[in-house]
Scaffold this active site. Structure first.
Site, PDB file in Angstrom:
ATOM      1  CG  HIS A  21      34.952  46.327  31.209  1.00 13.03           C
ATOM      2  ND1 HIS A  21      34.029  47.215  30.703  1.00 13.03           N
ATOM      3  CD2 HIS A  21      34.733  45.910  32.310  1.00 13.03           C
ATOM      4  CE1 HIS A  21      32.921  47.483  31.932  1.00 13.03           C
ATOM      5  NE2 HIS A  21      33.519  46.614  32.614  1.00 13.03           N
ATOM      6  CE  LYS A 166      30.466  48.675  39.106  1.00 12.83           C
ATOM      7  NZ  LYS A 166      30.023  47.855  40.141  1.00 12.83           N
ATOM      8  CE  LYS A 168      34.853  48.190  37.720  1.00 12.50           C
ATOM      9  NZ  LYS A 168      34.290  47.534  38.698  1.00 12.50           N
ATOM     10  CG  ASP A 197      33.510  49.046  41.748  1.00 11.28           C
ATOM     11  OD1 ASP A 197      34.066  49.229  42.954  1.00 11.28           O
ATOM     12  OD2 ASP A 197      32.978  48.122  41.428  1.00 11.28           O
ATOM     13  CD  GLU A 223      30.805  48.540  43.492  1.00 16.98           C
ATOM     14  OE1 GLU A 223      29.840  49.240  42.555  1.00 16.98           O
ATOM     15  OE2 GLU A 223      30.836  47.278  43.072  1.00 16.98           O
ATOM     16  CG  ASP A 248      31.462  44.465  44.825  1.00 24.69           C
ATOM     17  OD1 ASP A 248      30.854  43.355  45.367  1.00 24.69           O
ATOM     18  OD2 ASP A 248      31.732  44.644  43.744  1.00 24.69           O
ATOM     19  CE  LYS A 272      29.687  42.143  42.281  1.00 24.78           C
ATOM     20  NZ  LYS A 272      31.116  42.383  41.927  1.00 24.78           N
ATOM     21  CD  GLU A 326      27.582  45.655  39.489  1.00 22.19           C
ATOM     22  OE1 GLU A 326      27.844  46.700  39.259  1.00 22.19           O
ATOM     23  OE2 GLU A 326      28.104  44.702  39.961  1.00 22.19           O
TER      24      GLU A 326
HETATM   25  C1  MUC Z   1      32.899  44.957  40.205  1.00 22.55           C
HETATM   26  O1  MUC Z   1      33.765  45.002  41.076  1.00 22.55           O
HETATM   27  O2  MUC Z   1      31.751  45.442  40.809  1.00 22.55           O
HETATM   28  C2  MUC Z   1      30.826  44.869  38.074  1.00 22.55           C
HETATM   29  C3  MUC Z   1      30.689  45.846  36.891  1.00 22.55           C
HETATM   30  C4  MUC Z   1      31.984  45.960  36.267  1.00 22.55           C
HETATM   31  O3  MUC Z   1      32.288  46.512  35.134  1.00 22.55           O
HETATM   32  O4  MUC Z   1      32.862  45.180  36.894  1.00 22.55           O
HETATM   33  C5  MUC Z   1      32.248  44.592  38.065  1.00 22.55           C
HETATM   34  C6  MUC Z   1      32.963  44.149  38.964  1.00 22.55           C
HETATM   35 MG    MG Z   2      32.393  46.375  42.710  1.00 22.94          MG
END
Ligand code: MUC
Ligand code: MG
Length: 373
Positions: A21, A166, A168, A197, A223, A248, A272, A326
């Site tokens: 991941h 989502k 990254k 994100d 994000e 976030d 969170k 999420e």
């Molecule tokens: C984040 O920063 O949002 C949330 C989903 C993911 O894959 O990582 C997180 C952390």
């Molecule tokens: Mg995030």
């Protein structure tokens, strides 16, 4: 009904992920959960979880540090206190330790779980009641490979497990990231929503370039594009673009929410329980955003089942949760330490109905995956 806290144990659990991941700051091959077990004088046991991402690469509490903080400072502070008065217990923790929100969140979840079991109520009912029995839940595509991400999304859409993805980004150049995101959005079209994100990886100029291209590609939300401290930049980006900008890392507690609301720093807040220091502080953070007309989203620190379900009970009680959640953490893990894993179907996470969290630790799995002392 009186009961006192008799002992608190913090257990490090290492679980492999189903695939690598990739985030801007780290690549995860496994996840470390800190499982908290709180025993009370009436024989009731509550469980909680504090989990972060990539050791110290994401936040300023590590799994090992969380365990040390609980063992050395927080567990002794809870010993012998009234287990039924959770607000008083949290005030006691605030008086012995500043910060350390992840550790406090795990302990609060364990106290709430125990109290729910004591009263025979699911945690969400203890909080006043769920206004939604299930929570829309997205999936993060982060294998690091565009083709593999598209395949993964297609499978999950076909299984009706997720219809929002989502991505990254922030690891590669802005252009490479935009090309990756655009290819995925093109392949999925209107069948799925796609968000990104950036995890604070861009400066304001890169963010302006990147968001303009992402907006043109039809991306639904961006994000935390810039570092958390740069609230002014976040506000300028939120004002400049139509695509919603979500805070976030920049929004942990109600004070952050207040300041961001004051400067119109974001269109959406990612909530969170861990970064807020527990469910109650998350709800206070949400209330500030909600009052300011900022949309809300239920975030994750990629917790296992215990932390995920604790957050789910809290998110289920929010009057408005426009961007869903999420809360897919357990699905990223190859195995679990609870007897019945959370249920995901029809694009949503379904809340367990038993008392407290509605989960039971699997003692054999816990013994297998716990880190040797
Ligand atoms: C984040 O920063 O949002 C949330 C989903 C993911 O894959 O990582 C997180 C952390
Ligand atoms: Mg995030």
């Amino acid at each position: 009904m009186k009961a006192t806290v008799t002992s608190v144990e913090a257990i490090l659990v290492d679980l492999p992920t189903i695939r690598a991941h990739q985030l801007a700051m780290t690549t995860m091959q496994r996840q470390t959960l800190v499982i908290v077990r709180l025993r009370c004088s009436d024989g009731i046991e509550g469980i909680g979880e504090a989990t972060t991402i990539g050791g110290l690469s994401y936040g300023d509490e590590s799994p090992e540090g969380i365990k040390l903080t609980i063992d050395t400072y927080l567990a002794p502070a809870l010993a012998g206190i009234d287990a039924c008065n959770i607000h008083a217990a949290m005030q006691r923790l605030a008086s012995v330790a500043r910060g350390n929100r992840f550790a406090k969140s795990a302990l609060e979840s364990a106290l709430l779980d125990a109290q729910g079991k004591r009263l025979g109520l699911p945690l969400s009912e203890l909080l006043g009641g769920a206004v939604r029995p299930n929570l829309a839940c997205l999936w993060t595509l982060a294998s690091g490979d565009t083709g593999r991400d598209i395949e993964e999304a297609e499978t999950l859409l076909a299984e009706r497990r997720h219809n929002t993805f989502k991505l990254k980004i922030g690891r590669r150049s802005v252009r490479d990231d935009v090309a990756h995101v655009s290819a995925i959005k093109r392949a999925l079209g209107d069948r799925a929503r796609v968000t990104v994100d950036v995890n604070q990886a861009w400066n304001e100029a890169d963010a302006a370039t990147g968001i303009a291209m992402l907006e043109a590609a039809g991306i639904d939300l961006v994000e935390q594009p810039v570092p958390r401290e740069q609230r002014g930049a976040l506000a300028r980006l939120a004002a400049r673009f139509v695509v919603p900008v979500m805070a976030d890392e920049a929004v942990c507690g109600p004070e952050d929410a207040m300041e961001l609301a004051r400067i119109a720093g974001a269109d959406v807040f990612a909530l969170k329980i861990s970064k807020s220091g527990g469910i109650f502080e998350m709800l206070r953070t949400a209330a500030v955003g909600d009052a300011a007309g900022i949309a809300l989203y239920g975030g994750t620190m990629l917790e296992g089942s215990v932390g995920t379900i604790a957050a789910a009970h809290g998110f289920a009680t929010l009057p408005r949760l426009a961007w869903g959640t999420e809360l897919f953490g357990p699905l990223l893990l190859k195995d679990d330490v609870v007897t019945a894993r959370p249920e995901y179907r029809d694009f949503a996470l379904h809340l367990p109905v038993g008392p407290g969290l509605g989960l039971t630790l699997d003692e054999d799995k816990l013994a297998h995956y716990r880190r040797a002392a």
